[in-house]
Write a protein that holds these residues in place. Structure first.
Motif, PDB file in Angstrom:
ATOM      1  N   VAL A 266      38.771 102.268 179.616  1.00  0.00           N
ATOM      2  CA  VAL A 266      38.567 100.841 179.389  1.00  0.00           C
ATOM      3  C   VAL A 266      39.938 100.184 179.445  1.00  0.00           C
ATOM      4  O   VAL A 266      40.964 100.865 179.297  1.00  0.00           O
ATOM      5  CB  VAL A 266      37.882 100.537 178.034  1.00  0.00           C
ATOM      6  CG1 VAL A 266      36.445 101.024 178.027  1.00  0.00           C
ATOM      7  CG2 VAL A 266      38.658 101.115 176.869  1.00  0.00           C
ATOM      8  N   ALA A 267      39.966  98.889 179.642  1.00  0.00           N
ATOM      9  CA  ALA A 267      41.226  98.165 179.743  1.00  0.00           C
ATOM     10  C   ALA A 267      41.088  96.816 179.056  1.00  0.00           C
ATOM     11  O   ALA A 267      39.980  96.349 178.786  1.00  0.00           O
ATOM     12  CB  ALA A 267      41.608  97.979 181.211  1.00  0.00           C
ATOM     13  N   PHE A 268      42.224  96.205 178.781  1.00  0.00           N
ATOM     14  CA  PHE A 268      42.245  94.847 178.241  1.00  0.00           C
ATOM     15  C   PHE A 268      43.511  94.156 178.724  1.00  0.00           C
ATOM     16  O   PHE A 268      44.492  94.809 179.082  1.00  0.00           O
ATOM     17  CB  PHE A 268      42.155  94.845 176.701  1.00  0.00           C
ATOM     18  CG  PHE A 268      43.348  95.443 176.016  1.00  0.00           C
ATOM     19  CD1 PHE A 268      44.374  94.634 175.553  1.00  0.00           C
ATOM     20  CD2 PHE A 268      43.450  96.811 175.826  1.00  0.00           C
ATOM     21  CE1 PHE A 268      45.481  95.190 174.921  1.00  0.00           C
ATOM     22  CE2 PHE A 268      44.543  97.369 175.201  1.00  0.00           C
ATOM     23  CZ  PHE A 268      45.571  96.555 174.744  1.00  0.00           C
ATOM     24  N   GLU A 269      43.470  92.841 178.740  1.00  0.00           N
ATOM     25  CA  GLU A 269      44.597  92.046 179.210  1.00  0.00           C
ATOM     26  C   GLU A 269      45.620  91.911 178.087  1.00  0.00           C
ATOM     27  O   GLU A 269      45.260  91.634 176.947  1.00  0.00           O
ATOM     28  CB  GLU A 269      44.137  90.662 179.655  1.00  0.00           C
ATOM     29  CG  GLU A 269      43.057  90.678 180.724  1.00  0.00           C
ATOM     30  CD  GLU A 269      43.440  91.451 181.965  1.00  0.00           C
ATOM     31  OE1 GLU A 269      44.579  91.266 182.449  1.00  0.00           O
ATOM     32  OE2 GLU A 269      42.628  92.241 182.443  1.00  0.00           O
ATOM     33  N   THR A 270      46.890  92.091 178.404  1.00  0.00           N
ATOM     34  CA  THR A 270      47.951  91.992 177.409  1.00  0.00           C
ATOM     35  C   THR A 270      48.752  90.694 177.559  1.00  0.00           C
ATOM     36  O   THR A 270      49.830  90.556 176.982  1.00  0.00           O
ATOM     37  CB  THR A 270      48.904  93.192 177.502  1.00  0.00           C
ATOM     38  OG1 THR A 270      49.496  93.206 178.798  1.00  0.00           O
ATOM     39  CG2 THR A 270      48.161  94.490 177.237  1.00  0.00           C
ATOM     40  N   VAL A 271      48.226  89.771 178.327  1.00  0.00           N
ATOM     41  CA  VAL A 271      48.842  88.453 178.506  1.00  0.00           C
ATOM     42  C   VAL A 271      47.768  87.391 178.332  1.00  0.00           C
ATOM     43  O   VAL A 271      46.580  87.669 178.437  1.00  0.00           O
ATOM     44  CB  VAL A 271      49.506  88.301 179.898  1.00  0.00           C
ATOM     45  CG1 VAL A 271      50.684  89.227 180.046  1.00  0.00           C
ATOM     46  CG2 VAL A 271      48.502  88.517 181.003  1.00  0.00           C
TER      47      VAL A 271
END
Length: 154
Positions: A72-77
Motif C-alpha cells: 500500500v502507499a500514501f502521499e507524503t506531500v
C-alpha cells in the motif's frame, strides 16, 4: 462483514475519505487512552496533536491505497493552491508523524515524517514473489501499537 475498501471507493470526494480516515485514526488513539487535540481551523499543516508519554506530537493523517500486489502507499506531500497552479509541499517541520489508515488490511501505521520518502511512501505488508525491495518499507515496522510503545519509553 463490511468491505472497508469498497466503502472508501464509494466515497467520491477525496475530502470525505480524508474525514473518514481522520475519524478512524482519532478513535485508534482514544482506544489506546491517548489524548487527542484537534485544531480549530482546517488551515493548520497537520490534522491532530496527540500526547504520548508527556510529550505532544503533531500528526498528519493519510489514507493508504493499493500500489501493487502486497503493498500500500500514501502521499507524503500536500498540494496547496498557488497563483500559478498548485504547489506540492512536504510535512517535514509542520508534522512529526504520519498516521496512516490502510482500509485494505484495516491497519493503522505511525510513521515519522523524517523517515518518509519524498512524494509517495510504499509499505509492503506481504512478502514479494520477486525480490523487489528497493524503496519499499516493511509495513510491520510502522504498526501503530509498535510505534506507540517506542514513544512511551522515557
Amino acid at each position: 462483514m463490511v468491505d472497508r475498501t469498497a466503502c472508501y471507493e464509494e466515497l467520491q470526494e477525496p475530502q470525505k475519505r480524508g474525514q473518514a480516515t481522520e475519524a478512524i485514526i482519532q478513535s485508534a488513539f482514544v482506544l489506546r487512552d491517548i489524548p487527542v487535540l484537534v485544531p480549530t481551523y482546517s488551515t493548520e499543516p497537520y490534522d491532530l496533536v496527540v500526547e504520548v508519554g508527556g510529550r505532544f506530537y503533531r500528526i498528519e493523517c493519510k489514507t493508504a491505497y493499493r500500489k501493487r500486489e502486497g503493498t500500500v502507499a500514501f502521499e507524503t506531500v500536500s498540494s496547496q493552491p498557488a497563483r500559478d497552479g498548485s504547489d506540492r509541499c512536504g510535512y517535514d517541520g509542520p508534522a512529526a508523524y504520519f498516521a496512516v489508515y490502510d482500509p485494505i488490511n484495516d491497519n493503522r501505521y505511525l510513521i515519522p515524517v523524517s523517515e518518509s520518502t519524498r512524494d509517495t511512501m510504499e509499505l509492503r505488508f506481504r512478502e514479494s514473489t520477486t525480490d523487489h525491495r528497493v524503496g519499499i518499507d516493511r509495513a510491520g515496522e510502522y504498526l501503530l501499537d509498535n510505534r506507540l510503545e517506542e514513544l512511551r519509553r522515557p
